[in-house]
Design a protein around this motif. Structure first.
Motif, short mmCIF file in Angstrom:
data_model
loop_
_atom_site.label_atom_id
_atom_site.label_comp_id
_atom_site.label_asym_id
_atom_site.label_seq_id
_atom_site.Cartn_x
_atom_site.Cartn_y
_atom_site.Cartn_z
N LYS A 1 46.53 57.92 37.31
CA LYS A 1 47.00 59.22 37.48
C LYS A 1 46.54 59.18 38.99
CE LYS A 1 44.62 61.38 35.19
NZ LYS A 1 43.78 62.04 34.06
N TYR A 2 45.40 58.57 39.64
CA TYR A 2 44.97 59.14 41.11
C TYR A 2 45.32 58.10 42.25
CZ TYR A 2 42.47 61.99 38.55
OH TYR A 2 42.22 63.70 37.94
N THR A 3 46.40 57.09 41.72
CA THR A 3 46.74 56.08 42.49
C THR A 3 48.03 55.98 43.27
OG1 THR A 3 45.37 54.13 41.82
CG2 THR A 3 46.92 53.20 43.44
N PRO A 4 48.70 56.10 44.40
CA PRO A 4 49.60 56.17 44.46
C PRO A 4 50.56 55.94 43.95
CG PRO A 4 48.20 56.21 46.24
CD PRO A 4 47.88 55.57 45.48
N ALA A 5 51.84 56.09 44.48
CA ALA A 5 53.02 55.07 43.84
C ALA A 5 53.10 53.48 44.23
CB ALA A 5 54.49 55.67 43.85
N GLY A 6 53.26 52.63 43.47
CA GLY A 6 53.52 50.80 43.97
C GLY A 6 52.27 50.80 44.06
N GLY A 7 51.01 51.61 43.40
CA GLY A 7 49.83 50.91 43.86
C GLY A 7 49.00 49.45 42.79
N GLU A 8 48.05 48.99 43.12
CA GLU A 8 48.37 47.96 42.39
C GLU A 8 45.81 48.49 41.60
OE1 GLU A 8 47.34 44.30 43.76
OE2 GLU A 8 49.79 44.20 44.65
N ILE A 9 46.21 48.10 40.06
CA ILE A 9 45.79 48.07 39.57
C ILE A 9 44.93 46.88 38.31
CG2 ILE A 9 44.52 49.62 37.43
CD1 ILE A 9 46.82 51.92 38.41
N HIS A 10 43.79 46.70 39.08
CA HIS A 10 42.78 45.22 38.30
C HIS A 10 41.89 45.98 37.44
CE1 HIS A 10 42.53 40.97 37.60
NE2 HIS A 10 41.55 41.15 37.56
N ILE A 11 42.19 45.18 35.64
CA ILE A 11 41.44 45.59 34.83
C ILE A 11 41.16 44.27 34.58
CG2 ILE A 11 41.48 46.10 32.84
CD1 ILE A 11 44.27 47.40 32.60
N HIS A 12 39.26 43.81 34.35
CA HIS A 12 39.09 42.75 33.84
C HIS A 12 37.53 43.00 33.34
CE1 HIS A 12 36.36 39.32 36.32
NE2 HIS A 12 36.85 38.54 35.15
N TRP B 1 35.27 40.27 31.37
CA TRP B 1 33.99 39.20 31.71
C TRP B 1 32.31 39.32 31.00
CZ3 TRP B 1 34.20 42.66 34.81
CH2 TRP B 1 33.28 42.28 35.63
N GLY B 2 32.32 38.62 31.06
CA GLY B 2 30.56 38.08 30.15
C GLY B 2 29.56 37.01 30.91
N ASN B 3 28.95 37.79 31.21
CA ASN B 3 27.59 36.72 32.01
C ASN B 3 25.75 36.56 31.12
OD1 ASN B 3 26.40 38.80 32.55
ND2 ASN B 3 27.86 38.19 34.81
N GLU B 4 25.46 36.65 31.36
CA GLU B 4 23.80 36.11 30.82
C GLU B 4 23.29 38.21 31.41
OE1 GLU B 4 23.23 34.00 35.05
OE2 GLU B 4 24.07 34.47 33.62
N GLN B 5 23.93 38.39 31.52
CA GLN B 5 23.92 40.14 32.02
C GLN B 5 24.38 41.06 31.41
OE1 GLN B 5 24.54 39.34 35.55
NE2 GLN B 5 22.38 38.97 35.55
N GLY B 6 25.59 40.46 30.14
CA GLY B 6 26.31 40.56 28.97
C GLY B 6 27.13 40.76 29.10
N ALA B 7 28.39 41.83 28.73
CA ALA B 7 29.68 42.26 29.00
C ALA B 7 29.88 43.30 29.83
CB ALA B 7 30.55 42.41 27.50
N HIS B 8 31.02 43.16 30.68
CA HIS B 8 30.87 44.18 31.83
C HIS B 8 32.70 44.49 31.63
CE1 HIS B 8 27.24 42.34 33.43
NE2 HIS B 8 28.13 41.75 33.26
N LEU B 9 32.70 45.21 32.08
CA LEU B 9 35.00 45.81 32.00
C LEU B 9 35.11 46.01 33.30
CD1 LEU B 9 37.76 46.72 30.40
CD2 LEU B 9 36.23 48.47 31.03
N SER B 10 35.80 46.08 34.43
CA SER B 10 36.05 46.78 36.14
C SER B 10 37.83 47.43 35.75
CB SER B 10 35.42 45.91 36.60
OG SER B 10 35.85 44.95 36.89
N VAL B 11 37.14 48.18 35.79
CA VAL B 11 38.49 49.02 36.14
C VAL B 11 38.79 49.51 37.99
CG1 VAL B 11 40.61 50.33 35.70
CG2 VAL B 11 39.53 49.79 34.32
N GLN B 12 39.75 48.49 38.45
CA GLN B 12 39.84 48.74 39.68
C GLN B 12 40.67 48.89 39.97
OE1 GLN B 12 39.09 45.08 42.13
NE2 GLN B 12 38.76 45.85 44.23
N ASP B 13 41.15 49.97 41.34
CA ASP B 13 42.47 50.61 41.98
C ASP B 13 42.83 50.36 43.48
OD1 ASP B 13 41.50 53.41 43.00
OD2 ASP B 13 41.28 53.67 40.99
#
Ligand code: ADP
Length: 433
Positions: free
Chosen positions: A335-346, A348-360
Protein backbone atom coordinates in the motif's frame (compact mmCIF):
# COMPACT_ATOMS: atom_id res chain seq x y z
CA UNK A 1 43.47 6.40 76.82
CA UNK A 2 43.46 9.79 78.51
CA UNK A 3 47.14 11.03 79.02
CA UNK A 4 46.29 11.71 82.73
CA UNK A 5 45.48 8.07 83.06
CA UNK A 6 48.77 7.11 81.54
CA UNK A 7 50.53 9.20 84.19
CA UNK A 8 48.32 7.72 86.93
CA UNK A 9 49.19 4.18 85.82
CA UNK A 10 52.91 4.98 85.82
CA UNK A 11 52.56 6.62 89.24
CA UNK A 12 50.68 3.63 90.60
CA UNK A 13 53.33 1.21 89.29
CA UNK A 14 56.13 3.37 90.68
CA UNK A 15 54.30 3.50 94.05
CA UNK A 16 54.02 -0.25 94.03
CA UNK A 17 57.74 -0.64 93.20
CA UNK A 18 58.71 1.88 95.91
CA UNK A 19 56.45 0.09 98.43
CA UNK A 20 58.02 -3.25 97.44
CA UNK A 21 61.50 -1.74 97.80
CA UNK A 22 60.57 -0.37 101.27
CA UNK A 23 59.32 -3.80 102.22
CA UNK A 24 62.59 -5.19 100.84
CA UNK A 25 64.50 -2.68 103.01
CA UNK A 26 62.59 -3.87 106.08
CA UNK A 27 62.89 -7.58 105.32
CA UNK A 28 66.16 -7.46 103.42
CA UNK A 29 64.48 -9.56 100.65
CA UNK A 30 64.28 -7.15 97.69
CA UNK A 31 63.61 -9.76 95.02
CA UNK A 32 60.83 -11.46 96.97
CA UNK A 33 59.27 -8.16 97.92
CA UNK A 34 59.15 -7.16 94.24
CA UNK A 35 57.67 -10.52 93.29
CA UNK A 36 55.02 -10.19 96.02
CA UNK A 37 54.25 -6.59 94.95
CA UNK A 38 53.91 -7.56 91.27
CA UNK A 39 51.82 -10.63 92.16
CA UNK A 40 49.45 -8.42 94.17
CA UNK A 41 49.19 -6.02 91.24
CA UNK A 42 48.55 -8.91 88.82
CA UNK A 43 45.93 -10.36 91.18
CA UNK A 44 44.12 -7.01 91.39
CA UNK A 45 44.20 -6.72 87.58
CA UNK A 46 42.77 -10.23 87.24
CA UNK A 47 39.97 -9.44 89.67
CA UNK A 48 39.03 -6.33 87.62
CA UNK A 49 39.16 -8.39 84.43
CA UNK A 50 36.83 -11.01 85.93
CA UNK A 51 34.39 -8.26 87.05
CA UNK A 52 34.42 -6.85 83.54
CA UNK A 53 33.83 -10.29 82.04
CA UNK A 54 30.93 -10.95 84.45
CA UNK A 55 29.34 -7.61 83.64
CA UNK A 56 29.78 -8.07 79.87
CA UNK A 57 28.21 -11.53 79.89
CA UNK A 58 25.41 -11.10 82.41
CA UNK A 59 24.36 -7.48 82.58
CA UNK A 60 20.84 -6.24 81.83
CA UNK A 61 20.47 -3.51 79.21
CA UNK A 62 21.25 -0.15 80.76
CA UNK A 63 22.75 -1.74 83.92
CA UNK A 64 25.84 0.36 84.67
CA UNK A 65 29.23 -1.41 84.91
CA UNK A 66 30.75 -2.11 88.37
CA UNK A 67 32.79 0.65 89.94
CA UNK A 68 36.40 0.33 88.97
CA UNK A 69 39.54 1.92 90.18
CA UNK A 70 42.31 3.42 88.17
CA UNK A 71 42.63 2.34 84.55
CA UNK A 72 39.91 -0.26 85.02
CA UNK A 73 37.43 2.37 86.10
CA UNK A 74 38.22 4.28 82.90
CA UNK A 75 37.81 1.11 80.77
CA UNK A 76 34.45 0.36 82.44
CA UNK A 77 33.21 3.92 81.83
CA UNK A 78 34.33 3.95 78.17
CA UNK A 79 32.57 0.65 77.55
CA UNK A 80 29.44 1.90 79.28
CA UNK A 81 29.44 5.08 77.16
CA UNK A 82 29.91 3.07 73.95
CA UNK A 83 27.09 0.77 74.95
CA UNK A 84 24.74 3.70 75.71
CA UNK A 85 25.56 5.39 72.35
CA UNK A 86 24.90 2.12 70.58
CA UNK A 87 21.59 1.65 72.39
CA UNK A 88 20.52 5.20 71.53
CA UNK A 89 21.42 4.68 67.82
CA UNK A 90 19.53 1.36 67.82
CA UNK A 91 16.44 2.99 69.33
CA UNK A 92 16.58 5.80 66.75
CA UNK A 93 16.84 3.26 63.93
CA UNK A 94 14.07 1.12 65.40
CA UNK A 95 11.84 4.22 65.60
CA UNK A 96 12.48 4.92 61.90
CA UNK A 97 11.78 1.28 60.97
CA UNK A 98 8.60 1.33 63.10
CA UNK A 99 7.41 4.51 61.36
CA UNK A 100 8.10 3.04 57.89
CA UNK A 101 6.39 -0.21 58.84
CA UNK A 102 3.39 1.64 60.31
CA UNK A 103 2.99 3.79 57.21
CA UNK A 104 3.36 0.85 54.79
CA UNK A 105 1.01 -1.23 56.94
CA UNK A 106 -1.59 1.52 56.51
CA UNK A 107 -1.21 1.39 52.69
CA UNK A 108 -3.99 -0.12 50.63
CA UNK A 109 -1.36 -1.53 48.26
CA UNK A 110 0.57 -4.61 49.28
CA UNK A 111 4.31 -4.11 49.83
CA UNK A 112 6.45 -7.24 50.04
CA UNK A 113 10.20 -7.51 50.56
CA UNK A 114 11.89 -10.61 49.16
CA UNK A 115 15.48 -11.75 49.47
CA UNK A 116 17.67 -12.42 46.42
CA UNK A 117 16.22 -15.97 46.10
CA UNK A 118 12.64 -14.70 46.19
CA UNK A 119 11.90 -15.78 49.79
CA UNK A 120 9.55 -13.63 51.87
CA UNK A 121 11.30 -11.33 54.33
CA UNK A 122 8.66 -8.78 55.27
CA UNK A 123 5.19 -7.73 54.07
CA UNK A 124 2.39 -5.44 55.16
CA UNK A 125 -1.14 -6.43 56.11
CA UNK A 126 -2.54 -5.54 52.64
CA UNK A 127 -0.42 -8.43 51.29
CA UNK A 128 -2.32 -10.83 53.57
CA UNK A 129 -5.61 -9.48 52.18
CA UNK A 130 -4.65 -9.33 48.48
CA UNK A 131 -2.37 -12.37 48.13
CA UNK A 132 -3.48 -14.47 51.10
CA UNK A 133 -0.05 -14.44 52.79
CA UNK A 134 -0.04 -15.65 56.40
CA UNK A 135 2.00 -13.85 59.03
CA UNK A 136 4.32 -15.31 60.37
CA UNK A 137 4.00 -18.85 58.91
CA UNK A 138 4.92 -17.79 55.37
CA UNK A 139 8.06 -15.91 56.37
CA UNK A 140 11.12 -17.34 54.57
CA UNK A 141 9.00 -19.25 52.00
CA UNK A 142 9.51 -18.68 48.24
CA UNK A 143 6.91 -16.26 46.87
CA UNK A 144 6.40 -18.51 43.80
CA UNK A 145 5.12 -21.26 46.15
CA UNK A 146 2.56 -18.90 47.64
CA UNK A 147 1.40 -17.10 44.46
CA UNK A 148 1.01 -20.15 42.27
CA UNK A 149 -0.21 -18.53 39.04
CA UNK A 150 1.95 -19.79 36.07
CA UNK A 151 2.12 -16.26 34.62
CA UNK A 152 3.55 -15.00 37.91
CA UNK A 153 6.22 -17.71 37.99
CA UNK A 154 7.23 -16.87 34.39
CA UNK A 155 7.24 -13.14 35.16
CA UNK A 156 9.29 -13.59 38.34
CA UNK A 157 11.85 -15.85 36.71
CA UNK A 158 12.13 -13.92 33.43
CA UNK A 159 13.95 -11.00 35.11
CA UNK A 160 12.12 -8.59 32.73
CA UNK A 161 10.22 -6.43 35.18
CA UNK A 162 9.93 -3.12 33.31
CA UNK A 163 6.23 -3.76 32.68
CA UNK A 164 3.84 -4.72 35.48
CA UNK A 165 1.98 -8.02 35.45
CA UNK A 166 -1.79 -8.30 35.83
CA UNK A 167 -3.47 -11.38 37.24
CA UNK A 168 -6.45 -12.46 39.33
CA UNK A 169 -5.92 -12.53 43.10
CA UNK A 170 -5.17 -16.02 44.48
CA UNK A 171 -7.71 -15.26 47.24
CA UNK A 172 -10.60 -14.07 45.09
CA UNK A 173 -10.52 -14.37 41.30
CA UNK A 174 -12.91 -11.43 40.90
CA UNK A 175 -10.19 -9.16 42.28
CA UNK A 176 -7.58 -8.15 39.69
CA UNK A 177 -4.07 -7.34 40.79
CA UNK A 178 -1.25 -5.43 39.17
CA UNK A 179 2.20 -6.55 40.30
CA UNK A 180 5.35 -4.41 40.07
CA UNK A 181 8.71 -5.98 40.87
CA UNK A 182 11.83 -3.88 41.49
CA UNK A 183 15.32 -5.06 42.34
CA UNK A 184 17.28 -3.21 44.98
CA UNK A 185 20.36 -3.65 47.20
CA UNK A 186 21.98 -7.09 46.77
CA UNK A 187 19.44 -8.39 44.21
CA UNK A 188 16.63 -8.30 46.76
CA UNK A 189 13.15 -7.68 45.36
CA UNK A 190 10.53 -5.16 46.32
CA UNK A 191 7.09 -6.24 45.18
CA UNK A 192 4.20 -3.78 45.09
CA UNK A 193 0.73 -5.19 44.42
CA UNK A 194 -2.25 -2.93 43.59
CA UNK A 195 -5.91 -3.80 43.35
CA UNK A 196 -6.88 -2.74 39.78
CA UNK A 197 -10.28 -4.44 39.68
CA UNK A 198 -12.06 -1.17 38.81
CA UNK A 199 -9.66 -0.40 35.97
CA UNK A 200 -9.90 -3.99 34.78
CA UNK A 201 -13.70 -3.84 34.74
CA UNK A 202 -13.63 -0.53 32.86
CA UNK A 203 -11.18 -1.99 30.34
CA UNK A 204 -13.40 -5.06 30.00
CA UNK A 205 -16.43 -2.81 29.46
CA UNK A 206 -14.54 -0.91 26.76
CA UNK A 207 -13.57 -4.15 25.00
CA UNK A 208 -17.11 -5.53 25.26
CA UNK A 209 -18.59 -2.25 24.03
CA UNK A 210 -16.34 -2.14 20.95
CA UNK A 211 -16.97 -5.82 20.24
CA UNK A 212 -20.76 -5.46 20.65
CA UNK A 213 -21.02 -2.28 18.56
CA UNK A 214 -18.90 -3.82 15.80
CA UNK A 215 -21.01 -6.95 15.87
CA UNK A 216 -24.32 -5.03 15.83
CA UNK A 217 -23.17 -2.81 12.95
CA UNK A 218 -22.14 -5.76 10.80
CA UNK A 219 -25.65 -6.89 9.75
CA UNK A 220 -27.06 -3.45 8.73
CA UNK A 221 -23.83 -2.71 6.89
CA UNK A 222 -23.95 -6.03 5.01
CA UNK A 223 -27.50 -5.19 3.86
CA UNK A 224 -26.50 -1.67 2.72
CA UNK A 225 -23.38 -2.99 0.94
CA UNK A 226 -25.47 -5.75 -0.69
CA UNK A 227 -28.07 -3.29 -2.09
CA UNK A 228 -25.32 -0.94 -3.26
CA UNK A 229 -23.65 -3.79 -5.13
CA UNK A 230 -26.95 -4.80 -6.76
CA UNK A 231 -27.57 -1.19 -7.79
CA UNK A 232 -24.09 -0.95 -9.25
CA UNK A 233 -24.53 -4.21 -11.15
CA UNK A 234 -27.53 -2.57 -12.88
CA UNK A 235 -25.81 0.77 -13.20
CA UNK A 236 -27.16 1.39 -16.74
CA UNK A 237 -30.72 1.50 -15.37
CA UNK A 238 -29.77 4.12 -12.77
CA UNK A 239 -29.97 7.86 -13.31
CA UNK A 240 -26.42 8.85 -14.49
CA UNK A 241 -26.33 11.58 -11.82
CA UNK A 242 -26.41 8.83 -9.16
CA UNK A 243 -23.61 6.73 -10.60
CA UNK A 244 -20.68 8.57 -8.93
CA UNK A 245 -22.35 8.84 -5.50
CA UNK A 246 -23.27 5.14 -5.66
CA UNK A 247 -19.70 4.20 -6.50
CA UNK A 248 -18.36 6.28 -3.58
CA UNK A 249 -20.99 4.87 -1.19
CA UNK A 250 -19.96 1.37 -2.19
CA UNK A 251 -16.30 2.20 -1.61
CA UNK A 252 -16.97 3.68 1.85
CA UNK A 253 -19.24 0.75 2.80
CA UNK A 254 -16.35 -1.56 1.89
CA UNK A 255 -14.02 0.49 4.12
CA UNK A 256 -16.47 0.32 7.00
CA UNK A 257 -16.76 -3.44 6.61
CA UNK A 258 -12.99 -3.71 6.64
CA UNK A 259 -12.87 -1.56 9.79
CA UNK A 260 -15.51 -3.63 11.57
CA UNK A 261 -13.71 -6.84 10.68
CA UNK A 262 -10.44 -5.46 12.07
CA UNK A 263 -12.18 -4.25 15.25
CA UNK A 264 -13.80 -7.65 15.76
CA UNK A 265 -10.50 -9.42 15.16
CA UNK A 266 -8.78 -7.15 17.72
CA UNK A 267 -11.58 -7.78 20.24
CA UNK A 268 -11.12 -11.53 19.71
CA UNK A 269 -7.35 -11.28 20.14
CA UNK A 270 -7.79 -9.29 23.34
CA UNK A 271 -10.24 -11.75 24.85
CA UNK A 272 -7.54 -14.30 25.72
CA UNK A 273 -3.80 -14.15 26.23
CA UNK A 274 -2.84 -17.31 24.39
CA UNK A 275 -3.67 -18.38 20.82
CA UNK A 276 -6.44 -20.95 20.48
CA UNK A 277 -4.03 -23.26 18.73
CA UNK A 278 -0.40 -24.03 19.39
CA UNK A 279 0.33 -26.51 16.59
CA UNK A 280 3.36 -26.03 14.32
CA UNK A 281 2.41 -23.87 11.34
CA UNK A 282 4.29 -24.24 8.05
CA UNK A 283 5.26 -20.63 7.52
CA UNK A 284 6.83 -20.93 4.07
CA UNK A 285 3.61 -21.97 2.19
CA UNK A 286 1.72 -19.35 4.22
CA UNK A 287 4.13 -16.66 3.00
CA UNK A 288 3.87 -17.98 -0.59
CA UNK A 289 0.10 -17.50 -0.49
CA UNK A 290 0.43 -14.05 1.12
CA UNK A 291 2.90 -13.12 -1.63
CA UNK A 292 0.37 -14.13 -4.34
CA UNK A 293 -2.34 -12.02 -2.65
CA UNK A 294 0.12 -9.12 -2.40
CA UNK A 295 0.91 -9.40 -6.14
CA UNK A 296 -2.83 -9.27 -6.86
CA UNK A 297 -3.18 -6.22 -4.57
CA UNK A 298 -0.21 -4.55 -6.23
CA UNK A 299 -1.78 -5.18 -9.71
CA UNK A 300 -0.85 -2.30 -12.04
CA UNK A 301 1.56 -0.84 -9.46
CA UNK A 302 3.81 -3.74 -10.50
CA UNK A 303 5.90 -4.11 -7.32
CA UNK A 304 8.76 -6.59 -7.34
CA UNK A 305 7.90 -8.88 -4.41
CA UNK A 306 10.56 -11.46 -3.49
CA UNK A 307 10.39 -14.21 -0.88
CA UNK A 308 13.32 -15.97 0.81
CA UNK A 309 12.16 -18.54 3.35
CA UNK A 310 13.58 -21.45 5.34
CA UNK A 311 11.19 -24.22 4.27
CA UNK A 312 11.76 -26.49 7.29
CA UNK A 313 11.26 -23.72 9.86
CA UNK A 314 7.85 -23.84 11.50
CA UNK A 315 6.21 -21.72 14.17
CA UNK A 316 3.90 -22.94 16.92
CA UNK A 317 0.66 -21.00 17.05
CA UNK A 318 -2.55 -20.21 15.24
CA UNK A 319 -2.31 -20.18 11.45
CA UNK A 320 -5.22 -17.72 11.02
CA UNK A 321 -3.73 -15.24 13.46
CA UNK A 322 -0.24 -15.50 11.94
CA UNK A 323 -1.69 -15.10 8.43
CA UNK A 324 -3.47 -11.95 9.48
CA UNK A 325 -0.33 -10.48 11.15
CA UNK A 326 2.06 -11.32 8.29
CA UNK A 327 -0.37 -10.24 5.58
CA UNK A 328 -0.90 -6.89 7.34
CA UNK A 329 2.84 -6.23 7.15
CA UNK A 330 3.15 -7.33 3.51
CA UNK A 331 -0.02 -5.48 2.39
CA UNK A 332 1.17 -2.32 4.18
CA UNK A 333 4.41 -2.53 2.20
CA UNK A 334 2.36 -2.83 -1.01
CA UNK A 335 0.00 0.00 0.00
CA UNK A 336 2.68 2.50 0.98
CA UNK A 337 5.44 1.68 -1.54
CA UNK A 338 5.10 3.61 -4.82
CA UNK A 339 4.59 1.75 -8.12
CA UNK A 340 7.56 -0.33 -9.24
CA UNK A 341 9.00 -0.48 -5.72
CA UNK A 342 10.72 -3.52 -4.23
CA UNK A 343 9.43 -5.62 -1.35
CA UNK A 344 11.47 -8.40 0.21
CA UNK A 345 10.00 -11.00 2.60
CA UNK A 346 12.56 -12.99 4.61
CA UNK A 347 11.84 -15.89 7.01
CA UNK A 348 14.83 -17.35 8.87
CA UNK A 349 15.90 -18.96 12.12
CA UNK A 350 18.94 -18.78 14.41
CA UNK A 351 19.79 -19.46 18.07
CA UNK A 352 17.69 -16.42 19.13
CA UNK A 353 14.58 -17.97 17.56
CA UNK A 354 12.71 -17.36 14.31
CA UNK A 355 12.37 -14.07 12.47
CA UNK A 356 10.25 -12.64 9.69
CA UNK A 357 11.18 -9.37 8.04
CA UNK A 358 9.26 -7.37 5.45
CA UNK A 359 11.44 -4.79 3.77
CA UNK A 360 10.36 -2.15 1.28
CA UNK A 361 11.99 0.79 -0.47
CA UNK A 362 8.95 3.00 0.04
CA UNK A 363 8.66 6.46 1.62
CA UNK A 364 9.85 5.36 5.08
CA UNK A 365 8.59 6.70 8.39
CA UNK A 366 10.09 9.47 10.54
CA UNK A 367 11.64 8.23 13.81
CA UNK A 368 9.22 10.27 15.97
CA UNK A 369 6.26 8.17 14.72
CA UNK A 370 7.85 4.75 15.30
CA UNK A 371 7.01 4.28 19.03
CA UNK A 372 3.32 5.07 18.40
CA UNK A 373 2.85 3.11 15.18
CA UNK A 374 1.22 0.08 16.83
CA UNK A 375 -1.42 2.21 18.64
CA UNK A 376 -4.95 1.82 17.35
CA UNK A 377 -5.91 4.34 14.66
CA UNK A 378 -2.45 5.92 14.71
CA UNK A 379 -1.49 7.06 11.25
CA UNK A 380 1.58 8.87 10.06
CA UNK A 381 -0.33 10.77 7.41
CA UNK A 382 -4.12 10.49 7.59
CA UNK A 383 -4.66 11.75 4.01
CA UNK A 384 -2.27 9.09 2.66
CA UNK A 385 -3.87 6.42 4.83
CA UNK A 386 -7.41 7.19 3.71
CA UNK A 387 -6.35 7.12 0.07
CA UNK A 388 -4.86 3.65 0.63
CA UNK A 389 -8.00 2.46 2.41
CA UNK A 390 -6.17 1.73 5.66
CA UNK A 391 -8.04 1.35 8.93
CA UNK A 392 -5.19 2.31 11.26
CA UNK A 393 -5.63 -1.01 13.05
CA UNK A 394 -3.24 -3.19 11.01
CA UNK A 395 -0.14 -2.79 13.16
CA UNK A 396 -2.20 -3.00 16.39
CA UNK A 397 -3.36 -6.42 15.16
CA UNK A 398 0.23 -7.41 14.35
CA UNK A 399 1.36 -6.39 17.85
CA UNK A 400 -1.41 -8.39 19.54
CA UNK A 401 -0.83 -11.50 17.47
CA UNK A 402 2.90 -11.34 18.22
CA UNK A 403 2.26 -10.86 21.95
CA UNK A 404 0.11 -13.98 21.94
CA UNK A 405 2.92 -15.89 20.20
CA UNK A 406 5.60 -14.58 22.58
CA UNK A 407 7.08 -12.47 19.82
CA UNK A 408 7.85 -8.81 19.36
CA UNK A 409 7.81 -6.33 16.50
CA UNK A 410 10.85 -4.30 15.57
CA UNK A 411 10.46 -1.36 13.19
CA UNK A 412 13.37 0.26 11.38
CA UNK A 413 12.75 3.00 8.89
CA UNK A 414 14.63 5.74 7.07
CA UNK A 415 12.53 8.46 5.46
CA UNK A 416 13.06 8.43 1.71
CA UNK A 417 14.75 5.01 1.76
CA UNK A 418 12.23 2.50 3.08
CA UNK A 419 11.15 0.47 6.09
CA UNK A 420 11.87 -2.93 7.61
CA UNK A 421 9.26 -4.51 9.89
CA UNK A 422 10.72 -7.53 11.71
CA UNK A 423 8.85 -10.04 13.88
CA UNK A 424 11.07 -11.90 16.37
CA UNK A 425 9.85 -15.18 17.91
CA UNK A 426 11.39 -16.97 20.89
CA UNK A 427 13.17 -20.34 20.36
CA UNK A 428 10.43 -22.04 22.44
CA UNK A 429 7.89 -21.17 19.69
CA UNK A 430 9.99 -22.70 16.92
CA UNK A 431 9.47 -26.18 15.45
CA UNK A 432 11.49 -27.88 12.70
CA UNK A 433 10.50 -30.54 10.23
P1 ADP B 1 -3.24 1.41 8.16
O1 ADP B 1 -4.45 0.58 8.12
O2 ADP B 1 -3.50 2.89 8.13
O3 ADP B 1 -2.21 0.97 7.21
P2 ADP B 1 -1.48 0.36 10.15
O4 ADP B 1 -1.67 0.20 11.62
O5 ADP B 1 -1.28 -0.87 9.35
O6 ADP B 1 -2.69 1.21 9.65
O7 ADP B 1 -0.26 1.31 9.93
C1 ADP B 1 -0.15 2.52 10.68
C2 ADP B 1 0.58 3.56 9.89
O8 ADP B 1 1.94 3.17 9.71
C3 ADP B 1 0.05 3.75 8.50
O9 ADP B 1 -1.00 4.68 8.48
C4 ADP B 1 1.27 4.23 7.72
O10 ADP B 1 1.34 5.64 7.83
C5 ADP B 1 2.43 3.64 8.46
N1 ADP B 1 3.01 2.48 7.76
C6 ADP B 1 2.76 1.18 7.97
N2 ADP B 1 3.48 0.40 7.16
C7 ADP B 1 4.24 1.22 6.41
C8 ADP B 1 5.21 1.02 5.38
N3 ADP B 1 5.56 -0.20 4.96
N4 ADP B 1 5.79 2.12 4.83
C9 ADP B 1 5.45 3.36 5.25
N5 ADP B 1 4.54 3.62 6.21
C10 ADP B 1 3.93 2.57 6.78
Amino acid sequence: MNPDWRGAVVRRLLLMVVASLLLGLLTDEYAWSLVVGLALYLGWTLVQLLRLHKWLTNHQPEEPPPDGYGIWGEVFDCLYKLQRDDLRARRRLQAIIDRVQESTAALKDAVIMLDSDGNLEWWNSAANRLLGLKDPQDSGHPITNLVRHPAFKDYFESGRHQEPLELPSPVNDRVHLQIHLTRYGNSEHLMVVRDVTRLHLLEQMRKDFVANVSHELRTPLTVIAGYLETLLENVDQVNPRWQRPLLQMNQQAGRMQHLLNDLLLLAKLEATTYPSNNQPVAVEPLLQSIRSDALALSAEKKHRITLEADTGLQLKGSETELRSAFSNLVFNAVKYTPAGGEIHIHWWGNEQGAHLSVQDNGPGIEAKHLPRLTERFYRVDSSRASSTGGTGLGLAIVKHVLLRHQGRLDINSTPGKGSVFTCHFQPSQVART
